[in-house]
Design a protein around this motif. Structure first.
Motif, PDB file in Angstrom:
ATOM      1  N   ILE A 139      -2.743  15.664  13.395  1.00 24.28           N
ATOM      2  CA  ILE A 139      -3.810  16.264  12.596  1.00 24.28           C
ATOM      3  C   ILE A 139      -4.817  15.187  12.235  1.00 24.28           C
ATOM      4  N   GLY A 140      -6.058  15.606  11.999  1.00 24.04           N
ATOM      5  CA  GLY A 140      -7.130  14.688  11.657  1.00 24.04           C
ATOM      6  C   GLY A 140      -7.253  14.467  10.158  1.00 24.04           C
ATOM      7  N   ARG A 141      -8.281  13.716   9.812  1.00 25.47           N
ATOM      8  CA  ARG A 141      -8.476  13.318   8.414  1.00 25.47           C
ATOM      9  C   ARG A 141      -8.714  14.513   7.501  1.00 25.47           C
ATOM     10  N   THR A 142      -9.438  15.530   7.951  1.00 24.25           N
ATOM     11  CA  THR A 142      -9.758  16.660   7.078  1.00 24.25           C
ATOM     12  C   THR A 142      -8.538  17.511   6.768  1.00 24.25           C
ATOM     13  N   LEU A 143      -7.500  17.454   7.596  1.00 22.29           N
ATOM     14  CA  LEU A 143      -6.298  18.262   7.375  1.00 22.29           C
ATOM     15  C   LEU A 143      -5.164  17.489   6.714  1.00 22.29           C
ATOM     16  N   ILE A 144      -5.323  16.178   6.531  1.00 25.35           N
ATOM     17  CA  ILE A 144      -4.257  15.368   5.929  1.00 25.35           C
ATOM     18  C   ILE A 144      -4.003  15.736   4.461  1.00 25.35           C
ATOM     19  N   PRO A 145      -5.029  15.948   3.616  1.00 21.55           N
ATOM     20  CA  PRO A 145      -4.723  16.305   2.224  1.00 21.55           C
ATOM     21  C   PRO A 145      -3.882  17.563   2.106  1.00 21.55           C
ATOM     22  N   ARG A 185       0.834  -1.208   0.000  1.00 21.54           N
ATOM     23  CA  ARG A 185       0.000   0.000   0.000  1.00 21.54           C
ATOM     24  C   ARG A 185       0.867   1.256   0.000  1.00 21.54           C
ATOM     25  N   ILE A 186       2.009   1.207   0.675  1.00 20.17           N
ATOM     26  CA  ILE A 186       2.938   2.338   0.630  1.00 20.17           C
ATOM     27  C   ILE A 186       3.525   2.483  -0.773  1.00 20.17           C
ATOM     28  N   TYR A 187       3.784   1.354  -1.416  1.00 17.88           N
ATOM     29  CA  TYR A 187       4.260   1.406  -2.811  1.00 17.88           C
ATOM     30  C   TYR A 187       3.207   2.034  -3.719  1.00 17.88           C
ATOM     31  N   GLU A 188       1.954   1.678  -3.517  1.00 15.46           N
ATOM     32  CA  GLU A 188       0.884   2.291  -4.320  1.00 15.46           C
ATOM     33  C   GLU A 188       0.743   3.783  -4.010  1.00 15.46           C
ATOM     34  N   MET A 189       0.934   4.165  -2.755  1.00 14.30           N
ATOM     35  CA  MET A 189       0.867   5.580  -2.412  1.00 14.30           C
ATOM     36  C   MET A 189       2.005   6.360  -3.065  1.00 14.30           C
ATOM     37  N   ASN A 190       3.189   5.764  -3.121  1.00 15.84           N
ATOM     38  CA  ASN A 190       4.306   6.420  -3.806  1.00 15.84           C
ATOM     39  C   ASN A 190       4.007   6.626  -5.291  1.00 15.84           C
ATOM     40  N   LYS A 191       3.402   5.630  -5.924  1.00 17.70           N
ATOM     41  CA  LYS A 191       3.047   5.770  -7.335  1.00 17.70           C
ATOM     42  C   LYS A 191       2.008   6.858  -7.530  1.00 17.70           C
ATOM     43  N   ARG A 192       1.049   6.944  -6.617  1.00 18.50           N
ATOM     44  CA  ARG A 192       0.025   7.985  -6.738  1.00 18.50           C
ATOM     45  C   ARG A 192       0.641   9.368  -6.568  1.00 18.50           C
ATOM     46  N   LEU A 193       1.596   9.523  -5.667  1.00 20.77           N
ATOM     47  CA  LEU A 193       2.255  10.816  -5.488  1.00 20.77           C
ATOM     48  C   LEU A 193       3.096  11.182  -6.712  1.00 20.77           C
ATOM     49  N   GLN A 194       3.662  10.182  -7.375  1.00 21.15           N
ATOM     50  CA  GLN A 194       4.443  10.471  -8.584  1.00 21.15           C
ATOM     51  C   GLN A 194       3.561  10.893  -9.749  1.00 21.15           C
ATOM     52  N   SER A 195       2.288  10.481  -9.728  1.00 19.62           N
ATOM     53  CA  SER A 195       1.378  10.885 -10.800  1.00 19.62           C
ATOM     54  C   SER A 195       0.815  12.293 -10.606  1.00 19.62           C
ATOM     55  N   ARG A 196       1.201  12.954  -9.530  1.00 22.99           N
ATOM     56  CA  ARG A 196       0.738  14.321  -9.280  1.00 22.99           C
ATOM     57  C   ARG A 196       1.317  15.265 -10.336  1.00 22.99           C
ATOM     58  N   THR A 197       0.518  16.239 -10.704  1.00 25.39           N
ATOM     59  CA  THR A 197       0.957  17.256 -11.655  1.00 25.39           C
ATOM     60  C   THR A 197       0.868  18.630 -11.009  1.00 25.39           C
ATOM     61  N   GLU A 198       1.348  19.621 -11.699  1.00 30.62           N
ATOM     62  CA  GLU A 198       1.278  20.989 -11.175  1.00 30.62           C
ATOM     63  C   GLU A 198      -0.154  21.497 -11.129  1.00 30.62           C
ATOM     64  N   ASP A 199      -1.026  20.880 -11.911  1.00 34.86           N
ATOM     65  CA  ASP A 199      -2.433  21.307 -11.945  1.00 34.86           C
ATOM     66  C   ASP A 199      -3.298  20.571 -10.923  1.00 34.86           C
ATOM     67  N   SER A 200      -2.691  19.737 -10.082  1.00 35.16           N
ATOM     68  CA  SER A 200      -3.474  18.992  -9.091  1.00 35.16           C
ATOM     69  C   SER A 200      -4.066  19.958  -8.066  1.00 35.16           C
ATOM     70  N   ASP A 201      -5.403  19.949  -7.961  1.00 35.82           N
ATOM     71  CA  ASP A 201      -6.090  20.880  -7.072  1.00 35.82           C
ATOM     72  C   ASP A 201      -6.494  20.164  -5.784  1.00 35.82           C
ATOM     73  N   ASN A 202      -7.344  20.835  -5.016  1.00 36.67           N
ATOM     74  CA  ASN A 202      -7.784  20.262  -3.740  1.00 36.67           C
ATOM     75  C   ASN A 202      -8.595  18.983  -3.933  1.00 36.67           C
ATOM     76  N   LEU A 203      -9.346  18.885  -5.033  1.00 35.91           N
ATOM     77  CA  LEU A 203     -10.121  17.672  -5.284  1.00 35.91           C
ATOM     78  C   LEU A 203      -9.205  16.475  -5.487  1.00 35.91           C
ATOM     79  N   TRP A 204      -8.075  16.696  -6.142  1.00 38.11           N
ATOM     80  CA  TRP A 204      -7.131  15.600  -6.355  1.00 38.11           C
ATOM     81  C   TRP A 204      -6.552  15.131  -5.024  1.00 38.11           C
ATOM     82  N   TRP A 205      -6.214  16.064  -4.166  1.00 44.80           N
ATOM     83  CA  TRP A 205      -5.651  15.703  -2.866  1.00 44.80           C
ATOM     84  C   TRP A 205      -6.696  15.046  -1.973  1.00 44.80           C
TER      85      TRP A 205
END
Length: 329
Positions: free
Chosen positions: A80-86, A31-51
């Motif tokens: 911090i709680g769930r709402t502040l993690i993104p 799951r950490i490996y999948e999270m790393n892949k998801r973070l690598q797919s981030r772009t400069e246009d990633s907004d709050n909905l993406w996070w």
């Protein structure tokens, strides 16, 4: 290249029952490996909905994230709680980071009824900085993760204790500015504090104020109340919880068994013996006073708030064998 049992894509030739017993398709570390892949797919246009989608995929709705480290002014601990993690993950990239991933070595797993705990004493958070200069930062510490015991396998608690960090600058950049002492002096300065950027540290300090206000924000969003009314309502409910006595455990009402009345024939036969016993006793029971078995009558108590003829509150109504009612006081 042959696959090994440590490979997440490894398939045993002896069937799926040969591997370690686990109800999941993948190991928790994957799951950490999948999270790393998801973070690598981030772009400069990633907004709050993406996070928000990122946090929903990897964190439970009631998840908490804790960071512990020591600065120049003493030890720090932020939760911090769930709402502040993104927003926390987004501030990492806002501080000049272009890449973020986690490396877990020699982690230990423990299975519980409803969760899986992963304890990694040699965890490294690697961040690649593009500004103010090209630098690779390795933040080392202990990472303790608690995953839910279901198909989603999301993180419930995240606790990262930072021990040390290293900032690595390529030799090519040093050789390029070897003749410029001003640039070399700038390269010799740290760009992070314990591996965290100033953007992230400022956000964590802000979370100390934002975390207690989550209840106010949620109430304002749900009931569309003004900030002052939300504060009054929250304070009143908190005051009620403080002054309210602790709830007593509910007791089940005890059911009393009703004594069966003797028949007319049996009571008439034993009336003589009962009369002798009651007269000889020093203390008479109320049931003996109301007993009309010697006369062949069944007594029905009838208590009311209206006094009888002699001022008593209770009187009895007797039923004769012929079916007529006779009132006794």
């Amino acid at each position: 290249m042959s696959s090994t049992p440590h490979d997440p894509f490894y398939s045993s030739p002896f069937g799926p029952f040969y591997r370690r017993h686990t109800p999941y398709m993948v190991q928790p570390e994957y799951r950490i490996y999948e999270m790393n892949k998801r973070l690598q797919s981030r772009t400069e246009d990633s907004d709050n909905l993406w996070w928000d989608a990122f946090a929903t995929e990897f964190f439970e709705d009631d998840a908490t994230l804790t960071l512990s480290f020591c600065l120049e002014d003493g030890p720090k601990r932020y939760t911090i709680g769930r709402t502040l993690i993104p927003r926390y993950f987004s501030t990492v990239f806002e501080g000049g980071v272009t890449d973020l991933y986690y490396i877990l070595k020699h982690s230990k797993e423990s299975y519980h009824n409803s969760s899986i705990t992963v304890d990694c004493d040699q965890c490294a958070m690697v961040t690649q900085h593009g500004k103010p200069m090209f630098t690779k930062v390795c933040t080392e510490g202990r990472l303790i993760l608690e995953f839910t015991f279901d198909d989603l396998m999301r993180i419930k608690t995240w606790h990262f204790t930072i021990r040390q960090y290293r900032e690595l600058v390529p030799r090519s950049i040093l050789a390029m500015h070897a003749q410029d002492p001003q640039v070399l002096d700038q390269l010799s300065k740290n760009i992070t504090r314990m591996g965290l950027t100033n953007f992230t540290l400022n956000y964590l300090r802000l979370c100390v104020i934002l975390e207690p206000m989550q209840e106010l924000m949620s109430r304002h969003k749900t009931y569309n109340l003004s900030p002052r009314d939300c504060l009054k309502t929250c304070l009143f409910q908190k005051w009620q919880r403080m002054v309210a006595p602790p709830a007593e455990p509910t007791r089940q009402p005890t059911t009393k068994r009703r004594k069966r009345k003797n028949s007319t024939s049996s009571t008439s036969n034993s009336s003589a013996g009962n009369t002798a016993n009651t007269t000889g006793s020093k203390k008479k029971t109320p049931a003996a006073n109301l007993s009309l078995s010697s006369q062949g009558l069944g007594a029905i108590p009838n208590c009311s708030l209206n006094p009888g003829r002699d001022g008593d509150l209770c009187h009895s109504t007797a039923v004769t064998p012929s079916g007529q009612f006779k009132e006794k006081h």
